[in-house]
Design a protein around this motif. Structure first.
Motif, PDB file in Angstrom:
ATOM      1  N   LEU A   1      36.279  78.009  30.434  1.00  0.00           N
ATOM      2  CA  LEU A   1      36.013  78.035  28.990  1.00  0.00           C
ATOM      3  C   LEU A   1      36.215  76.649  28.369  1.00  0.00           C
ATOM      4  N   SER A   2      37.224  75.917  28.832  1.00  0.00           N
ATOM      5  CA  SER A   2      37.430  74.552  28.339  1.00  0.00           C
ATOM      6  C   SER A   2      36.303  73.638  28.783  1.00  0.00           C
ATOM      7  N   LEU A   3      35.793  73.869  29.981  1.00  0.00           N
ATOM      8  CA  LEU A   3      34.676  73.072  30.481  1.00  0.00           C
ATOM      9  C   LEU A   3      33.427  73.289  29.640  1.00  0.00           C
ATOM     10  N   LEU A   4      33.224  74.505  29.166  1.00  0.00           N
ATOM     11  CA  LEU A   4      32.064  74.781  28.320  1.00  0.00           C
ATOM     12  C   LEU A   4      32.136  74.021  27.001  1.00  0.00           C
TER      13      LEU A   4
ATOM     14  N   LEU B   1      31.279  70.423  27.806  1.00  0.00           N
ATOM     15  CA  LEU B   1      29.842  70.235  28.013  1.00  0.00           C
ATOM     16  C   LEU B   1      29.069  70.289  26.702  1.00  0.00           C
ATOM     17  N   ASP B   2      29.505  71.116  25.762  1.00  0.00           N
ATOM     18  CA  ASP B   2      28.861  71.137  24.445  1.00  0.00           C
ATOM     19  C   ASP B   2      28.995  69.791  23.749  1.00  0.00           C
ATOM     20  N   ALA B   3      30.185  69.216  23.793  1.00  0.00           N
ATOM     21  CA  ALA B   3      30.394  67.909  23.168  1.00  0.00           C
ATOM     22  C   ALA B   3      29.631  66.827  23.915  1.00  0.00           C
ATOM     23  N   TYR B   4      29.532  66.931  25.225  1.00  0.00           N
ATOM     24  CA  TYR B   4      28.815  65.932  26.030  1.00  0.00           C
ATOM     25  C   TYR B   4      27.312  65.984  25.768  1.00  0.00           C
ATOM     26  N   ILE B   5      26.763  67.182  25.625  1.00  0.00           N
ATOM     27  CA  ILE B   5      25.334  67.328  25.365  1.00  0.00           C
ATOM     28  C   ILE B   5      24.976  66.827  23.969  1.00  0.00           C
ATOM     29  N   GLU B   6      25.874  67.041  23.005  1.00  0.00           N
ATOM     30  CA  GLU B   6      25.634  66.580  21.638  1.00  0.00           C
ATOM     31  C   GLU B   6      25.851  65.078  21.474  1.00  0.00           C
ATOM     32  N   LYS B   7      26.267  64.401  22.534  1.00  0.00           N
ATOM     33  CA  LYS B   7      26.523  62.955  22.547  1.00  0.00           C
ATOM     34  C   LYS B   7      27.613  62.550  21.549  1.00  0.00           C
ATOM     35  N   ASN B   8      28.572  63.431  21.345  1.00  0.00           N
ATOM     36  CA  ASN B   8      29.712  63.150  20.482  1.00  0.00           C
ATOM     37  C   ASN B   8      30.813  62.541  21.350  1.00  0.00           C
ATOM     38  N   GLU B   9      30.933  61.207  21.293  1.00  0.00           N
ATOM     39  CA  GLU B   9      31.818  60.494  22.216  1.00  0.00           C
ATOM     40  C   GLU B   9      33.293  60.784  21.984  1.00  0.00           C
TER      41      GLU B   9
ATOM     42  N   ILE C   1      34.073  61.624  33.544  1.00  0.00           N
ATOM     43  CA  ILE C   1      33.450  61.549  32.223  1.00  0.00           C
ATOM     44  C   ILE C   1      34.226  60.580  31.334  1.00  0.00           C
ATOM     45  N   VAL C   2      35.552  60.642  31.371  1.00  0.00           N
ATOM     46  CA  VAL C   2      36.371  59.748  30.553  1.00  0.00           C
ATOM     47  C   VAL C   2      36.155  58.295  30.983  1.00  0.00           C
ATOM     48  N   GLU C   3      36.148  58.044  32.276  1.00  0.00           N
ATOM     49  CA  GLU C   3      35.963  56.672  32.761  1.00  0.00           C
ATOM     50  C   GLU C   3      34.567  56.151  32.437  1.00  0.00           C
ATOM     51  N   ASN C   4      33.551  57.010  32.516  1.00  0.00           N
ATOM     52  CA  ASN C   4      32.198  56.584  32.156  1.00  0.00           C
ATOM     53  C   ASN C   4      32.097  56.229  30.683  1.00  0.00           C
ATOM     54  N   ARG C   5      32.767  56.991  29.842  1.00  0.00           N
ATOM     55  CA  ARG C   5      32.753  56.690  28.404  1.00  0.00           C
ATOM     56  C   ARG C   5      33.464  55.359  28.120  1.00  0.00           C
ATOM     57  N   LYS C   6      34.559  55.097  28.834  1.00  0.00           N
ATOM     58  CA  LYS C   6      35.259  53.824  28.657  1.00  0.00           C
ATOM     59  C   LYS C   6      34.391  52.658  29.096  1.00  0.00           C
ATOM     60  N   LEU C   7      33.715  52.799  30.232  1.00  0.00           N
ATOM     61  CA  LEU C   7      32.830  51.739  30.703  1.00  0.00           C
ATOM     62  C   LEU C   7      31.661  51.524  29.761  1.00  0.00           C
ATOM     63  N   GLN C   8      31.135  52.609  29.222  1.00  0.00           N
ATOM     64  CA  GLN C   8      30.026  52.483  28.290  1.00  0.00           C
ATOM     65  C   GLN C   8      30.456  51.770  27.009  1.00  0.00           C
ATOM     66  N   SER C   9      31.639  52.087  26.517  1.00  0.00           N
ATOM     67  CA  SER C   9      32.109  51.406  25.297  1.00  0.00           C
ATOM     68  C   SER C   9      32.430  49.950  25.579  1.00  0.00           C
ATOM     69  N   ASP C  10      32.932  49.629  26.770  1.00  0.00           N
ATOM     70  CA  ASP C  10      33.155  48.222  27.132  1.00  0.00           C
ATOM     71  C   ASP C  10      31.847  47.461  27.244  1.00  0.00           C
TER      72      ASP C  10
ATOM     73  N   THR D   1      34.036  64.283  23.203  1.00  0.00           N
ATOM     74  CA  THR D   1      33.896  64.344  24.656  1.00  0.00           C
ATOM     75  C   THR D   1      35.143  63.817  25.341  1.00  0.00           C
ATOM     76  N   VAL D   2      35.634  62.676  24.888  1.00  0.00           N
ATOM     77  CA  VAL D   2      36.835  62.099  25.494  1.00  0.00           C
ATOM     78  C   VAL D   2      38.048  62.975  25.216  1.00  0.00           C
ATOM     79  N   LYS D   3      38.133  63.504  24.002  1.00  0.00           N
ATOM     80  CA  LYS D   3      39.266  64.371  23.650  1.00  0.00           C
ATOM     81  C   LYS D   3      39.278  65.634  24.500  1.00  0.00           C
ATOM     82  N   HIS D   4      38.119  66.283  24.637  1.00  0.00           N
ATOM     83  CA  HIS D   4      38.038  67.508  25.436  1.00  0.00           C
ATOM     84  C   HIS D   4      38.239  67.223  26.927  1.00  0.00           C
ATOM     85  N   ALA D   5      37.751  66.075  27.391  1.00  0.00           N
ATOM     86  CA  ALA D   5      37.928  65.730  28.807  1.00  0.00           C
ATOM     87  C   ALA D   5      39.398  65.469  29.126  1.00  0.00           C
ATOM     88  N   ASN D   6      40.103  64.789  28.240  1.00  0.00           N
ATOM     89  CA  ASN D   6      41.540  64.562  28.454  1.00  0.00           C
ATOM     90  C   ASN D   6      42.319  65.877  28.415  1.00  0.00           C
TER      91      ASN D   6
END
Length: 115
Positions: free
Chosen positions: A21-24, A27-35, A101-110, A38-43
């Protein structure tokens, strides 16, 4: 003691349902591109996975130690080692995925900082 044994054996699958359920929500936040979400839910998901792994590994041990401590009062003692391989593999996979997912978001922001 049968109820305690049932709870200890069903605990990994209860964690699987909660993690799914947490994964769902992740994934909703990841699909909506809400960074931020996404990081908050992934952590949050990675913390839940670590908790689930620890409790799953410790539940059988605690049950067996409890039976040994109460052996003088019990008429039937059954010391079992149950390893829920499928549940543990599922939780590990989700943990690795959420950390990725968290590491990819960090690399993308860098990378965005350099451009």
């Amino acid at each position: 003691m049968a109820v305690t044994r049932f709870i200890a054996s069903s605990l990994p699958y209860i964690f699987d349902i909660g993690i799914t359920l947490s994964l769902l929500t992740l994934l909703d936040a990841y699909i909506e591109k809400n960074e931020e979400d996404t990081v908050k839910h992934a952590n949050l998901l990675s913390k839940r996975c670590c908790l689930a792994l620890g409790v799953t590994a410790a539940s059988t041990t605690i049950l067996n130690v409890l039976q040994l401590l109460l052996s003088r009062f019990l008429s039937h003692i059954s010391v079992n080692v149950e390893i829920p391989v499928v549940s543990l593999a599922f939780i590990l996979l989700i943990l690795i995925l959420s950390r990725l997912i968290v590491e990819n978001r960090k690399l993308q922001s860098d990378n965005d900082l350099f451009i």
